[in-house]
Design an enzyme around this catalytic site. Structure first.
Site, PDB file in Angstrom:
ATOM      1  N   LYS A   1     -10.327 -39.783  20.411  1.00 11.98           N
ATOM      2  CA  LYS A   1      -9.589 -38.677  21.027  1.00 11.98           C
ATOM      3  C   LYS A   1      -8.888 -39.127  22.303  1.00 11.98           C
ATOM      4  O   LYS A   1      -7.750 -38.742  22.563  1.00 11.98           O
ATOM      5  CB  LYS A   1     -10.512 -37.492  21.315  1.00 11.98           C
ATOM      6  CG  LYS A   1     -10.934 -36.776  20.046  1.00 11.98           C
ATOM      7  CD  LYS A   1     -11.521 -35.406  20.325  1.00 11.98           C
ATOM      8  CE  LYS A   1     -11.865 -34.720  18.998  1.00 11.98           C
ATOM      9  NZ  LYS A   1     -12.670 -33.523  19.176  1.00 11.98           N
TER      10      LYS A   1
ATOM     11  N   LYS B   1     -10.338 -37.615   6.878  1.00 12.91           N
ATOM     12  CA  LYS B   1     -11.159 -36.417   6.680  1.00 12.91           C
ATOM     13  C   LYS B   1     -10.329 -35.168   6.959  1.00 12.91           C
ATOM     14  O   LYS B   1      -9.395 -35.204   7.767  1.00 12.91           O
ATOM     15  CB  LYS B   1     -12.402 -36.470   7.574  1.00 12.91           C
ATOM     16  CG  LYS B   1     -12.142 -36.166   9.017  1.00 12.91           C
ATOM     17  CD  LYS B   1     -13.415 -35.914   9.816  1.00 12.91           C
ATOM     18  CE  LYS B   1     -12.984 -35.616  11.246  1.00 12.91           C
ATOM     19  NZ  LYS B   1     -14.014 -35.514  12.221  1.00 12.91           N
TER      20      LYS B   1
ATOM     21  N   LYS C   1      -9.312 -30.070  11.768  1.00 17.93           N
ATOM     22  CA  LYS C   1      -8.506 -29.019  12.398  1.00 17.93           C
ATOM     23  C   LYS C   1      -7.235 -29.583  13.015  1.00 17.93           C
ATOM     24  O   LYS C   1      -6.237 -28.889  13.163  1.00 17.93           O
ATOM     25  CB  LYS C   1      -9.306 -28.340  13.517  1.00 17.93           C
ATOM     26  CG  LYS C   1     -10.459 -27.506  13.022  1.00 17.93           C
ATOM     27  CD  LYS C   1     -11.434 -27.166  14.163  1.00 17.93           C
ATOM     28  CE  LYS C   1     -12.829 -27.016  13.610  1.00 17.93           C
ATOM     29  NZ  LYS C   1     -13.887 -26.896  14.600  1.00 17.93           N
TER      30      LYS C   1
HETATM   31  P1  TYM Z   1     -16.971 -29.369  14.483  1.00 18.42           P
HETATM   32  O1  TYM Z   1     -16.706 -28.019  15.069  1.00 18.42           O
HETATM   33  O2  TYM Z   1     -15.908 -30.394  14.558  1.00 18.42           O
HETATM   34  O3  TYM Z   1     -17.339 -29.223  12.947  1.00 18.42           O
HETATM   35  C1  TYM Z   1     -18.300 -28.296  12.484  1.00 18.42           C
HETATM   36  C2  TYM Z   1     -19.107 -28.888  11.328  1.00 18.42           C
HETATM   37  O4  TYM Z   1     -18.255 -29.221  10.218  1.00 18.42           O
HETATM   38  C3  TYM Z   1     -18.472 -30.564   9.829  1.00 18.42           C
HETATM   39  N1  TYM Z   1     -17.198 -31.112   9.318  1.00 18.42           N
HETATM   40  C4  TYM Z   1     -17.041 -31.683   8.116  1.00 18.42           C
HETATM   41  N2  TYM Z   1     -17.902 -31.928   7.108  1.00 18.42           N
HETATM   42  C5  TYM Z   1     -17.415 -32.515   5.992  1.00 18.42           C
HETATM   43  N3  TYM Z   1     -16.120 -32.889   5.847  1.00 18.42           N
HETATM   44  C6  TYM Z   1     -15.224 -32.667   6.823  1.00 18.42           C
HETATM   45  N4  TYM Z   1     -13.943 -33.014   6.657  1.00 18.42           N
HETATM   46  C7  TYM Z   1     -15.666 -32.051   8.020  1.00 18.42           C
HETATM   47  N5  TYM Z   1     -15.055 -31.690   9.185  1.00 18.42           N
HETATM   48  C8  TYM Z   1     -16.001 -31.118   9.956  1.00 18.42           C
HETATM   49  C9  TYM Z   1     -18.931 -31.261  11.082  1.00 18.42           C
HETATM   50  O5  TYM Z   1     -19.634 -32.446  10.789  1.00 18.42           O
HETATM   51  C10 TYM Z   1     -19.818 -30.210  11.708  1.00 18.42           C
HETATM   52  O6  TYM Z   1     -21.098 -30.203  11.125  1.00 18.42           O
HETATM   53  N6  TYM Z   1     -19.836 -31.703  17.848  1.00 18.42           N
HETATM   54  C11 TYM Z   1     -19.851 -30.685  16.792  1.00 18.42           C
HETATM   55  C12 TYM Z   1     -20.305 -29.334  17.264  1.00 18.42           C
HETATM   56  C13 TYM Z   1     -21.637 -29.300  17.925  1.00 18.42           C
HETATM   57  C14 TYM Z   1     -22.903 -29.418  17.296  1.00 18.42           C
HETATM   58  C15 TYM Z   1     -23.878 -29.267  18.315  1.00 18.42           C
HETATM   59  C16 TYM Z   1     -23.291 -29.643  15.980  1.00 18.42           C
HETATM   60  C17 TYM Z   1     -21.882 -29.095  19.257  1.00 18.42           C
HETATM   61  N7  TYM Z   1     -23.218 -29.074  19.486  1.00 18.42           N
HETATM   62  C18 TYM Z   1     -25.251 -29.346  18.038  1.00 18.42           C
HETATM   63  C19 TYM Z   1     -24.676 -29.712  15.707  1.00 18.42           C
HETATM   64  C20 TYM Z   1     -25.623 -29.578  16.728  1.00 18.42           C
HETATM   65  C21 TYM Z   1     -18.436 -30.540  16.256  1.00 18.42           C
HETATM   66  O7  TYM Z   1     -17.468 -30.840  16.911  1.00 18.42           O
HETATM   67  O8  TYM Z   1     -18.343 -29.950  15.054  1.00 18.42           O
END
Ligand code: TYM
Length: 332
Positions: free
Chosen positions: A112, A195, A198
Site C-alpha cells: 500500500k 485477488k 475493493k
Molecule cells: P478486509 O476488510 O480487507 O477483508 C475482510 C475479509 O475478507 C477477506 N477477503 C478475501 N477472501 C478471499 N478472497 C478475496 N479476494 C478476499 N478479499 C478479502 C479478508 O481476508 C478478510 O477476512 N485487516 C482486516 C480486517 C481486520 C481483522 C481484524 C480481521 C481488522 N482487525 C481482526 C480479523 C481479525 C482486513 O483488512 O480485512
C-alpha cells in the site's frame, strides 16, 4: 465453546464476493460451534482517510450485510470497533511491543505504501497490524476466520501474544488462523491472477453483494477465461476457469470434480451462464435483506449498541489485566 473473532473494514458501499466467500459465509457457519464476536473495524478504515459522511454510511451498511448474510445477534456479538475504546488502548501497548523492522516487513503495508508513496502514507497504515492484534487478543480468541491475505497479520498477532506472555506472564490466548483453502483467495473476474479487492481497477472484475442481480449476471458472463475449451480446475494454466469453478463449488455445495464431470464436453459459455444463476440466487436474498435492514437504522443501531455493551465487558477485563501486568498503576 471456543471463541472466534473477526472483522471487516467499512471501506466500500458493498462487500464483495471475496469477502463473502473468504470470510462471511464461514462466520455464519461457525456460529453453530463457536462463541463468535464480529466487528466492523471502523478505526482501521481511518488509515485511508475516508470522507466522514461516507464512512458513517458504510459502517451501517457493513453491519447490515453481516446480519443479512446470517450473523445472528442473539447468538453472536456484533459491534463497531470505535464503540469499544479498549481496542485503541491495547493497540498502543501492542505498538510498544512490536519492533520497527518487524512492522516494516508487513507485505500489506509495503504494497500500500509503495502504491501511495511513503510521504502520502499515514503512520496509521504502518501501525494497522498492531490494532488488528489488539482486536483479536482482547477477547481471548482461539481462532480467526479470514482470507489468505490476512495470514501474515495473524502470524504477527501470534508472535506478539507469545512475546507478551513470556515477558509479563501468561495473559493472552495465542490465536490460530482459520483459513479454508478452497475459498481463501477469490480472484478478480477481469484479472484472474489478482485477488478480488475493493481497490481493484476494473469494476467489472468485482462482484458486489449489493449489485443489482442483472449487473452481477453480466459481470459473470463477461468474466475473462482462458485459452482452450475444457472446463478443468487448473489454477496455473486456467486461472479464470478455476476461479469460476471455486466460486460455483462454494455456493452450490457441489465438489469441483463433480462440476468438471458435469461440464465435460460443454463450453465455457455454459459454465458462465449457469454460474450467473448460482451467484444471483445466493446473493439476491442477501441484497434484499440488507436493503430492508438499512431502511430501519434505529433497529440496526440498537443491535450494535447491545453488541458494544457485551464486547466492552470482556475487553475492559483484558485491558485491566494487561495494564497491571506491564506495571501501570491502577487509577482510583
Ligand atoms: P478486509 O476488510 O480487507 O477483508 C475482510 C475479509 O475478507 C477477506 N477477503 C478475501 N477472501 C478471499 N478472497 C478475496 N479476494 C478476499 N478479499 C478479502 C479478508 O481476508 C478478510 O477476512 N485487516 C482486516 C480486517 C481486520 C481483522 C481484524 C480481521 C481488522 N482487525 C481482526 C480479523 C481479525 C482486513 O483488512 O480485512
Amino acid at each position: 465453546r471456543p471463541r472466534i473473532f473477526s472483522g471487516m473494514q467499512p471501506t466500500a458501499d458493498s462487500l464483495h464476493l471475496g469477502n463473502y466467500l473468504g470470510a462471511l459465509t464461514r462466520w455464519v457457519a461457525l456460529q453453530d460451534t463457536h462463541e463468535a464476536i464480529y466487528c466492523v473495524v471502523d478505526l482501521h478504515a481511518l488509515t485511508v482517510g475516508p470522507d466522514p459522511a461516507a464512512l458513517r454510511e458504510r459502517c451501517r451498511r457493513t453491519a447490515a450485510q453481516y446480519l443479512a448474510a446470517g450473523i445472528d445477534p442473539q447468538r453472536s456479538t456484533l459491534f463497531l470497533q470505535s464503540h469499544v475504546p479498549e481496542h485503541a488502548e491495547l493497540a498502543w501497548v501492542m505498538s510498544c511491543l512490536t519492533g520497527f523492522g518487524e512492522a516494516s516487513r508487513m507485505t500489506q503495508f509495503k504494497d500500500k505504501s509503495a502504491k501511495q508513496g511513503a510521504e502520502a502514507s499515514s503512520v496509521g497504515l504502518f501501525t494497522y497490524p498492531m490494532l488488528m492484534a489488539a482486536d483479536i487478543l482482547l477477547y481471548g480468541t482461539d481462532a480467526v476466520p479470514v482470507g489468505e491475505d490476512q495470514r501474515q497479520h495473524l502470524e504477527l498477532t501470534r508472535n506478539l501474544a507469545q512475546r507478551f506472555n513470556s515477558r509479563y506472564g501468561q495473559t493472552f490466548t495465542v490465536p490460530e488462523p482459520h483459513i479454508l483453502k478452497e475459498t481463501a483467495k477469490i480472484f478478480d473476474l477481469q484479472d484472474p491472477t489478482s485477488k478480488m479487492s475493493k481497490t481493484s481497477s476494473s469494476p467489472g472484475g468485482i462482484v458486489e453483494l449489493l449489485d443489482d442481480p442483472k449487473v452481477t449476471a453480466k459481470k459473470i458472463r463477461s468474466a475473462v477465461t482462458d485459452t482452450g475449451r475444457e472446463v478443468r480446475y487448473d489454477p496455473v494454466d486456467k486461472p479464470g476457469i478455476s476461479n469460476l469453478l471455486a466460486i460455483h463449488s462454494a455456493l452450490s455445495g457441489r465438489t469441483v470434480p463433480e462440476l468438471e464431470a458435469d461440464y465435460a464436453g460443454r463450453g465455457y459459455g455454459d459454465l458462465k451462464k449457469e454460474l450467473a444463476e448460482v451467484v444471483t440466487d445466493a446473493l439476491g436474498p442477501v441484497r434484499e435483506r440488507t436493503l430492508e435492514l438499512l431502511a430501519d437504522p434505529a433497529t440496526l443501531d440498537d443491535i450494535l449498541a447491545e453488541g458494544a455493551r457485551r464486547a466492552r465487558g470482556l475487553a475492559a477485563e483484558t485491558l485491566a489485566r494487561v495494564y497491571e501486568r506491564v506495571g501501570l498503576l491502577a487509577a482510583r
